[in-house]
Enzyme design. Structure first.
Site, PDB file in Angstrom:
ATOM      1  N   CYS A  88       0.816  -1.225   0.000  1.00 10.95           N
ATOM      2  CA  CYS A  88       0.000   0.000   0.000  1.00 10.95           C
ATOM      3  C   CYS A  88       0.847   1.272   0.000  1.00 10.95           C
ATOM      4  CB  CYS A  88      -0.941   0.011   1.193  1.00 10.95           C
ATOM      5  SG  CYS A  88      -2.007  -1.416   1.255  1.00 10.95           S
ATOM      6  N   HIS A 228      -3.432   7.183   3.320  1.00  7.64           N
ATOM      7  CA  HIS A 228      -3.825   5.903   2.737  1.00  7.64           C
ATOM      8  C   HIS A 228      -5.247   5.563   3.189  1.00  7.64           C
ATOM      9  CE1 HIS A 228      -3.914   1.849   1.443  1.00  7.64           C
ATOM     10  NE2 HIS A 228      -3.705   1.304   2.624  1.00  7.64           N
ATOM     11  N   ASN A 258     -10.043  -0.225   0.391  1.00  8.92           N
ATOM     12  CA  ASN A 258      -8.576  -0.150   0.358  1.00  8.92           C
ATOM     13  C   ASN A 258      -8.075  -0.674  -0.994  1.00  8.92           C
ATOM     14  OD1 ASN A 258      -5.838  -0.481   0.679  1.00  8.92           O
ATOM     15  ND2 ASN A 258      -5.972  -1.457   2.698  1.00  8.92           N
TER      16      ASN A 258
END
Ligand code: UT7
Length: 301
Positions: A88, A228, A258
């Site tokens: 990520c 994020h 996500n």
């Protein structure tokens, strides 16, 4: 598929919608779409791209790289192309690599892409993870500009001792694909959510403070903070620790879930398209992911 509820997912994660790619679509397909959109926005054609960096944990295949697949799809046949794997955190890792290539005069135009088809590695029988992830891609063109700071500074970090907290155990050289790994469902994401949550908050706060210190900026100088997009509660905790005002923080996890390496890139793109980020604004990007890896960047848009 699993015992869960909309109430649980909404209250624990803030996620309401996600995008799942079609079975026939691979990561390079939508990475190339994002790239072409970024190139059109910048008025560039494929011949003008010197370097393509694709950050992904879901490459089309182990090799050749997804960046090479993208290269031929967008007709950037002069470009050097390679993948990076920082989960990520990949978008900021990619931006910083691009910045270094440009600062060293090795390239003029870099295409940075964060793209993941996480639906291809989600265990749809594991309620701890299957409610969280979505598919997506984001692309940025990075070039030197004489009158704009662009990526002012970036910090990156990693802690390999926490590798097993969030991983896909099989399919690599440690546990090559076998009947046994398939039966044990070891080709899917495994995550200790609480441990990841705690580390994500701490690392993004520390990285954010460090990058601001390097730029001589305070949180109050920022027009927008883009963390994020993994969990609304992580975003709120980071914002609180940084003493950011709620209106400074950009959130779209409710509509995308996500999306791993694409996450902050998609959010930045939306923030720009909706006018939330304007030319000259100072933007703080924050990332955290498997590895563990993390990073922060200050961008003058
Ligand atoms: O992008 C990389 C970074 N990834 C992240 O940042 C993700 C970080 N972690 C998280 O976002 C959160 O830890 C989760 C959303 C994954 C989990 O939230 P949590 O508040 O940490 O819940 P938990 O794991 O402590 O689970 C609490 C309870 C458990 O039940 P018991 O043991 O208390 O009876 C779980 O079994 O919630 C249960 N649970 C669920 N219940 C309904 C876990 N997943 C679900 C679910 N639906 N989908």
């Amino acid at each position: 598929m699993v015992e869960t509820s909309d109430e649980w997912i909404t209250s624990r994660t803030g996620i309401k919608e996600r995008h799942i790619a079609a079975a026939h679509e691979s990561t390079s397909d939508f990475a190339a779409k994002a790239a072409l959109k970024a190139m059109a926005n910048a008025g560039l054609n494929g011949d003008q791209i010197d370097l393509i960096i694709v950050a992904t944990v879901t490459p089309d295949m182990p090799f050749p790289s997804t960046a090479c697949q993208v290269q031929q799809k967008i007709g950037a046949l002069r470009a050097v192309a390679f993948d990076i794997e920082a989960a990520c955190s990949g978008f900021i890792y990619g931006l910083e690599i691009a910045r270094q290539f440009i600062a060293n005069h090795a390239c003029e135009t870099v295409l940075v892409i964060g793209a993941d088809k996480l639906s291809s590695i989600v265990d749809w029988t594991d309620r701890n993870t299957c409610v969280l992830f979505g598919d997506g891609a984001a692309a940025a063109i990075v070039q030197h500009r004489p009158n704009s700071a662009g990526v002012m500074a970036a910090v990156m970090g990693a802690d390999g001792s926490k590798g097993s907290v969030l991983c896909v155990p099989a399919g690599g050289s440690r546990l090559p694909a076998s009947t046994e790994t398939l039966i044990k469902r070891q080709h899917f994401i495994r995550m200790n959510g609480k441990e990841t949550f705690k580390n994500a908050v701490q690392a993004m706060q520390a990285a954010g403070e460090e990058v601001l210190r390097r730029c001589g900026l305070a949180v109050s100088d920022l027009a927008c903070i883009i963390p994020h997009q993994a969990n609304r509660r992580i975003i709120d905790a980071v914002a609180e620790r940084l003493e950011a005002r709620p209106e400074q923080v950009f959130v779209n996890v409710d509509r995308f879930g996500n999306t791993s390496a694409a996450s902050v890139g998609i959010a930045l793109s939306e923030a720009v398209e909706t006018g939330r980020v304007q030319r000259g604004d100072l933007v703080l990007l924050l990332v955290f992911g498997a590895g563990f890896t993390w990073g922060a960047a200050v961008v003058e848009w």
